[in-house]
Scaffold this active site. Structure first.
Site, PDB file in Angstrom:
ATOM      1  N   ASP A  43       4.281  50.244  44.315  1.00  0.00           N
ATOM      2  CA  ASP A  43       4.532  50.791  45.650  1.00  0.00           C
ATOM      3  C   ASP A  43       5.835  50.227  46.185  1.00  0.00           C
ATOM      4  O   ASP A  43       5.861  49.389  47.089  1.00  0.00           O
ATOM      5  CB  ASP A  43       3.358  50.455  46.584  1.00  0.00           C
ATOM      6  N   ARG A 213      -5.853  63.214  64.054  1.00  0.00           N
ATOM      7  CA  ARG A 213      -5.996  63.121  65.510  1.00  0.00           C
ATOM      8  C   ARG A 213      -6.922  64.200  66.064  1.00  0.00           C
ATOM      9  O   ARG A 213      -7.295  64.160  67.239  1.00  0.00           O
ATOM     10  CB  ARG A 213      -4.621  63.218  66.179  1.00  0.00           C
ATOM     11  N   ASP A 221     -11.247  76.707  63.343  1.00  0.00           N
ATOM     12  CA  ASP A 221     -11.325  75.729  62.250  1.00  0.00           C
ATOM     13  C   ASP A 221     -12.754  75.641  61.726  1.00  0.00           C
ATOM     14  O   ASP A 221     -12.987  75.551  60.515  1.00  0.00           O
ATOM     15  CB  ASP A 221     -10.919  74.336  62.734  1.00  0.00           C
ATOM     16  N   ASN A 257     -11.769  76.341  72.591  1.00  0.00           N
ATOM     17  CA  ASN A 257     -10.638  75.940  71.754  1.00  0.00           C
ATOM     18  C   ASN A 257     -11.021  74.656  71.006  1.00  0.00           C
ATOM     19  O   ASN A 257     -10.847  74.532  69.793  1.00  0.00           O
ATOM     20  CB  ASN A 257      -9.425  75.721  72.661  1.00  0.00           C
ATOM     21  N   GLY A 383      -4.833  80.335  68.541  1.00  0.00           N
ATOM     22  CA  GLY A 383      -4.853  79.419  67.408  1.00  0.00           C
ATOM     23  C   GLY A 383      -3.482  79.183  66.813  1.00  0.00           C
ATOM     24  O   GLY A 383      -3.280  78.219  66.079  1.00  0.00           O
ATOM     25  N   ASP A 385      -0.543  77.924  67.646  1.00  0.00           N
ATOM     26  CA  ASP A 385       0.236  77.142  68.600  1.00  0.00           C
ATOM     27  C   ASP A 385       1.167  76.181  67.850  1.00  0.00           C
ATOM     28  O   ASP A 385       0.675  75.216  67.300  1.00  0.00           O
ATOM     29  CB  ASP A 385      -0.685  76.385  69.561  1.00  0.00           C
ATOM     30  N   GLU A 578      -2.477  69.290  56.859  1.00  0.00           N
ATOM     31  CA  GLU A 578      -2.833  70.415  57.723  1.00  0.00           C
ATOM     32  C   GLU A 578      -2.169  71.714  57.288  1.00  0.00           C
ATOM     33  O   GLU A 578      -2.740  72.789  57.396  1.00  0.00           O
ATOM     34  CB  GLU A 578      -2.415  70.059  59.153  1.00  0.00           C
TER      35      GLU A 578
END
Length: 642
Positions: A43, A213, A221, A257, A383, A385, A578
């Site tokens: 690493d 988060r 989702d 939401n 959705g 955004d 994501e």
């Protein structure tokens, strides 16, 4: 027994005893030391991962608990070793089969056996700390908002305040208005969800969060996550998601939401009917009573949320997103609206901070700015955004995506009434049959063909009912009719041709065409726009292509997307984020908000919700030959030549 034989047995016994004594006193393998040595050697950038960007020798020797020495080579196998060390218990043994596991099998296995559980939450005594203790919570007060009429939940959680020092339980008013929601924007908290109640004990119905988060239950989702859950044998969690949807409709008036206080006025794209239908098709033994309870909530949502005249139902007879609310959306990153607000500060001849303060307090009224934020909230409700396709115009659009989803609601409801309830279903003393809902679907299809279908181009486009014109912007949402099953065979052929021509990239489908403002170097890069690709779009298009018999085309899109996920996981220590840049085939996306799911040490704890689901769906659909190519990371452009 002769003397020589006795002597040999005694000597052998002593050797065995001595060997056992040495083994007993032998110092155990310390996996923490192995991990430290591995990181020290490999690493080189110090991010607690082993990736293709590290400059180590990419070769590491270690001794297992069985005393065997193994040499691990290459970024992928070394990062697997690091991951296995991170989850290992001292008594366990490193499994080389896991370290050298084929990529697609490893990713899929971890999603099924590890990631879903790590993404599961519940709102009850056992789950409160995990739900409330996140980066969006006030460090001093963790608020839990309870619906006004839910006295059982309020009493239960109120009693828990003594056990959780930071917990503050708040009962919502009977009527929730946009101004009330604005009044608690500086007191954000989690909204309660469904639970079971027995012997004075409350047990929260579990739900799956996206990850990172995003530590709450999101609207669309949750549907896409449930697709993956059903594939992975977790129907229990998919059923739980549906029950949480029903609770939200009953107590908050809509599928939210997300279950945060500042989302009380906002819903998300409708997929509840799809979830119920897929749960039923997955398990025909599920009780009619359960399906009845959920279907009543689907119909209630359809009628009370989507068919409200002049709110989400427009004069055209088609629907729009409409994020109700007052003022500036509070969930954005600091500075997100500075460019917009600066323009209006100049208009009112005020310095920036003074204008923002007075606008927030409603001492300054500006209809134009109010309308901008209505469009912005509506875009967030969609959705997507954010996207240049919807920015500053969303509330004026009958979108193809939304109306395709509502067409599917109408046909799904008809399907369930006919197949589960013998074509007779009653809600609040009103009787429904399949024909009633199919007639609604047929009327919607006619309107969409009249206003949205562009015969010259061969694509559906969003319809701006204010300007009475089509918004001719390329977007994956234009192709939702394939998924909803509302287009003709000829329309489908044209859509497929345009989908591949306009939106397919090396790593999958882009969310839009290139619609960025290249003339403005300060223009923000919108995360739902080109060159980024998102899991829900891929999943819907795969199913849409299969709906119309485009098997080869579906296989190509599935492979391209799975290859992008797999290659990034192989090269970057198992990273599953994501979203992706599907042009450069990377998770290194520098649009607004960054990319959730890329920050972790040693091993990703959970991937990302709908990305996990897209992988499991893709793996369930891809053919054996392409699965083999996937594990070899064969470049898709070398497979799918023109």
């Amino acid at each position: 027994m002769n003397t020589q034989l006795k002597y040999m047995l005694i000597v052998s016994s002593l050797i065995i005893l001595n060997s056992c004594k040495q083994e007993a006193t032998k110092e155990p393998i310390r996996y923490s030391e192995i991990m430290n040595n591995l990181l020290k050697q490999e690493d080189t950038d110090g991010d607690k991962k082993i990736t293709i960007e590290d400059k180590g020798p990419k070769k590491f020797d270690f001794i297992n608990t069985k005393g065997t020495s193994s040499t691990i080579e290459g970024t992928y196998h070394l990062s697997n070793l690091l991951q296995e060390l991170a989850i290992l218990k001292e008594k366990d043994t490193i499994r080389l089969d896991r370290v050298k596991e084929m990529p697609s099998y490893r990713i899929s296995r971890l999603i099924k056996t590890r990631y879903w559980d790590n993404l599961t939450r519940s709102i009850d005594k056992k789950g409160l700390e995990k739900v409330l203790g996140d980066t969006k919570s006030d460090v001093d007060t963790l608020r839990l908002y309870i619906p006004h009429q839910d006295s059982i939940a309020f009493r239960y959680f109120n009693e828990l305040e003594n056990e959780f020092s930071k917990l503050k339980v708040v009962k919502l008013p009977e009527e929730i208005t946009p101004h009330f929601v604005k009044s608690i924007n500086d007191k954000p908290g989690i909204l309660n969800l469904a639970y079971t109640h027995k012997d004075q004990q409350v047990k929260g119905v579990p739900f799956v969060v996206p990850g990172g988060r995003f530590n709450e239950m999101y609207g669309w989702d949750s549907y896409f996550e449930s697709v993956g859950l059903l594939i992975d044998g977790r129907a229990d969690l998919a059923i739980a998601m549906a029950e949480n949807f029903s609770y939200q409709i009953k107590h908050y008036g809509k599928i939210l939401n997300a279950n945060r206080s500042y989302y009380l006025t906002r819903t998300q794209p409708p997929f509840f009917s799809s979830l119920i239908k897929e749960i039923y098709e997955h398990n025909h033994q599920i009780s009619k009573e359960w399906i009845s309870d959920q279907l009543k909530m689907v119909i209630q949502e359809y009628e009370n949320v989507w068919m409200q005249k002049d709110v989400r139902l427009t004069s055209t007879g088609l629907n729009r997103f409409y994020g109700e609310g007052v003022g500036i959306p509070p969930e954005t990153e600091e500075g997100h609206f500075d460019v917009v607000l600066k323009k209006y500060a100049d208009k009112h001849e005020l310095d920036f901070n003074s204008f923002v303060e007075q606008y927030k307090d409603e001492r300054i009224k500006d209809v134009e700015l109010d309308q901008y934020f209505t469009h912005d909230r509506s875009m967030r409700e969609s959705g997507h955004d954010t996207s240049n396709r919807l920015d500053a115009v969303c509330a004026d659009l009958n979108t193809v995506g939304l109306n395709s989803s509502l067409y599917k609601y109408e046909t799904d409801i008809a399907y369930l009434i006919k197949n589960v309830f013998e074509d007779n279903f009653t809600v609040a003393n009103k009787k429904y049959n399949a024909a009633y809902w199919l007639s609604k679907a047929e009327q919607r299809k006619k309107l969409m063909n009249a206003l949205m279908w562009n015969e010259q181009v061969g694509v559906f486009y969003d319809y701006n009912f204010v300007t009475k014109s089509q918004a001719q912007i390329e977007s994956t949402t234009n192709y939702y009719p394939l998924w909803a099953g509302l287009c003709t065979e000829d329309q489908a052929a044209s859509l497929v041709k345009n989908l591949f021509k306009n939106l397919m990239q090396k790593g999958g489908l882009a969310g839009t065409g290139d619609i960025a403002d290249h003339s403005n170097p300060n223009a923000p890069q919108r995360q739902w726009d080109f060159p980024n690709g998102w899991a829900p779009h891929q999943m819907m298009m795969w199913r849409g292509l299969l709906n119309y018999g485009y098997e080869e085309e579906a296989q190509e899109l599935i492979y391209r997307w799975l290859w992008t996920i797999t290659k990034n996981a192989v090269d970057y220590n198992g990273t599953i984020p994501e979203k992706y840049d599907v042009v450069n085939c990377t998770h290194k996306v520098y649009a607004e908000y960054g990319n959730v799911g890329t920050e972790f040490d040693y091993i990703t704890p959970s991937g990302f919700g709908w990305m996990n689901a897209s992988y499991q769906l893709g793996i369930s659909l891809i053919n054996k030959e392409l699965r083999s190519q996937l594990d070899q990371l064969t470049d898709p452009d070398s497979i799918f030549k023109e």
